[in-house]
Design an enzyme around this catalytic site. Sequence first.
Site, mmCIF file in Angstrom:
data_model
loop_
_atom_site.group_PDB
_atom_site.id
_atom_site.type_symbol
_atom_site.label_atom_id
_atom_site.label_comp_id
_atom_site.label_asym_id
_atom_site.label_seq_id
_atom_site.Cartn_x
_atom_site.Cartn_y
_atom_site.Cartn_z
ATOM 1 N N HIS A 1 4.564 5.965 11.558
ATOM 2 C CA HIS A 1 4.128 5.767 10.166
ATOM 3 C C HIS A 1 3.122 6.900 9.903
ATOM 4 O O HIS A 1 1.909 6.694 9.857
ATOM 5 C CB HIS A 1 3.470 4.393 10.032
ATOM 6 C CG HIS A 1 3.226 3.937 8.621
ATOM 7 N ND1 HIS A 1 3.314 4.766 7.524
ATOM 8 C CD2 HIS A 1 2.863 2.714 8.136
ATOM 9 C CE1 HIS A 1 3.017 4.073 6.426
ATOM 10 N NE2 HIS A 1 2.746 2.835 6.770
ATOM 11 N N ARG B 1 11.345 3.813 3.840
ATOM 12 C CA ARG B 1 10.860 2.863 4.856
ATOM 13 C C ARG B 1 12.062 2.062 5.306
ATOM 14 O O ARG B 1 12.843 1.570 4.476
ATOM 15 C CB ARG B 1 9.788 1.948 4.296
ATOM 16 C CG ARG B 1 9.471 0.789 5.242
ATOM 17 C CD ARG B 1 8.281 -0.014 4.811
ATOM 18 N NE ARG B 1 7.044 0.723 5.060
ATOM 19 C CZ ARG B 1 5.838 0.178 4.980
ATOM 20 N NH1 ARG B 1 5.696 -1.102 4.663
ATOM 21 N NH2 ARG B 1 4.750 0.888 5.210
ATOM 22 N N LYS C 1 26.058 -4.984 -1.350
ATOM 23 C CA LYS C 1 27.513 -5.139 -1.516
ATOM 24 C C LYS C 1 28.272 -4.488 -0.370
ATOM 25 O O LYS C 1 29.481 -4.285 -0.464
ATOM 26 C CB LYS C 1 27.944 -4.497 -2.837
ATOM 27 C CG LYS C 1 27.255 -5.060 -4.064
ATOM 28 C CD LYS C 1 27.707 -4.268 -5.296
ATOM 29 C CE LYS C 1 26.739 -4.427 -6.447
ATOM 30 N NZ LYS C 1 26.919 -3.374 -7.456
ATOM 31 N N ARG D 1 0.802 -1.218 0.000
ATOM 32 C CA ARG D 1 0.000 0.000 0.000
ATOM 33 C C ARG D 1 0.841 1.277 0.000
ATOM 34 O O ARG D 1 0.622 2.172 -0.815
ATOM 35 C CB ARG D 1 -0.926 0.027 1.244
ATOM 36 C CG ARG D 1 -2.131 -0.862 1.130
ATOM 37 C CD ARG D 1 -2.497 -1.419 2.498
ATOM 38 N NE ARG D 1 -1.510 -2.410 2.836
ATOM 39 C CZ ARG D 1 -1.664 -3.711 2.566
ATOM 40 N NH1 ARG D 1 -2.787 -4.141 2.078
ATOM 41 N NH2 ARG D 1 -0.704 -4.568 2.812
ATOM 42 N N THR D 2 1.802 1.358 0.918
ATOM 43 C CA THR D 2 2.502 2.636 1.096
ATOM 44 C C THR D 2 3.371 2.950 -0.118
ATOM 45 O O THR D 2 3.320 4.064 -0.661
ATOM 46 C CB THR D 2 3.365 2.583 2.372
ATOM 47 O OG1 THR D 2 2.558 2.082 3.439
ATOM 48 C CG2 THR D 2 3.906 3.940 2.728
HETATM 49 N N1 CP Z 1 -0.304 -0.132 5.966
HETATM 50 C C1 CP Z 1 0.895 -0.360 5.380
HETATM 51 O O1 CP Z 1 1.913 0.274 5.710
HETATM 52 O O2 CP Z 1 0.863 -1.315 4.399
HETATM 53 P P1 CP Z 1 2.115 -1.753 3.528
HETATM 54 O O3 CP Z 1 3.103 -2.424 4.455
HETATM 55 O O4 CP Z 1 1.585 -2.670 2.477
HETATM 56 O O5 CP Z 1 2.736 -0.501 2.946
#
Ligand code: CP
Length: 315
Positions: A140, A112, A90, A62-63
């Site tokens: 998040h 992320r 590496k 999603r993100t």
């Molecule tokens: N909610 C969320 O962060 O989903 P993903 O891990 O798929 O990005």
Amino acid sequence: MKEIYRFQHKHILGIEQFSVADIYHILDTAVSFKEISNRSIKKVPTLKGKTVINFFFEPSTRTRLSFEIAAKRMSADTFNISASTSSAQKGETLIDTACNLEAMKPDLIIIRHGSSGVPGLLTRHIDASIINAGDGTHEHPSQALLDTMTIREHKGSLEGLKIALVGDIAHSRVAHSNILAFTKLGAEVRVAGPATFMVPHLDLLGARVCSSVEEAVTDADVVMALRIQQERQDDPLIPSLREYAQFYGINHSLLQHAKPNALIMHPGPINRGVEMNPDVADGKGSVILEQVTNGVAVRMALLYLIIGQEGGKTE
Ligand code: CP
């Protein structure tokens, strides 16, 4: 004389940095961008000429995709790099990699990472804006904003709402960001889950720690289940998934305690039959896919506010 509001942030590292006015400004901007995704031609020139890099060290559906879709719908040039396809394999350090990305002159890096604090660390080494797309157990922020937008769409305001967060609170960056966002906007946040999924500071964040899921869900306007973050646990912290589902899974019987029009939410990905029964995830009150739709709108708003407006960014 009334002070004119300006969004002043260069980076988005967490909900913690935002005032209430910032959150409403982001949500209102997201609302104004949402209809673009319903057009037959889903593209506006707002970020033409801007370069956005998605740098994901952990899996994401999603993100990552919604940041990419958001950037493309605003005409930015987007590029994706993952840990497994980068020279991190590496032996290159994170900071060296980031400095090399910076040398290619991106306007924004969306990152992320499994370690809390990495996005903040990178702001001290590079000039591009940074958006935190989830760092360890820390925050998040874009998830919390899209969750807040979804609740606001249905309930009008978060002021006075009772919101239950159920599950793995300790390892969930979504829980931390949502507690901050929901309480800033005036909601009462209750948390519940196995004792091994709780952390001592939750009341300091503004959440009420409940001794049972029933207590958390009673009269709730919103019930949100959180995924068990097995990737952040060295040893199992619950006896079995079957027992977890029995005592903490969201099912129709538990929801008898909530308000009849309670919203059912989950940030995804869902482990069906563990955190939530499939008939609840797909049933009345579920807004789980609306959360995903709003994720694109919120991320369009964040991109616009961070790299679509010139000047005056301080943080
Ligand atoms: N909610 C969320 O962060 O989903 P993903 O891990 O798929 O990005």
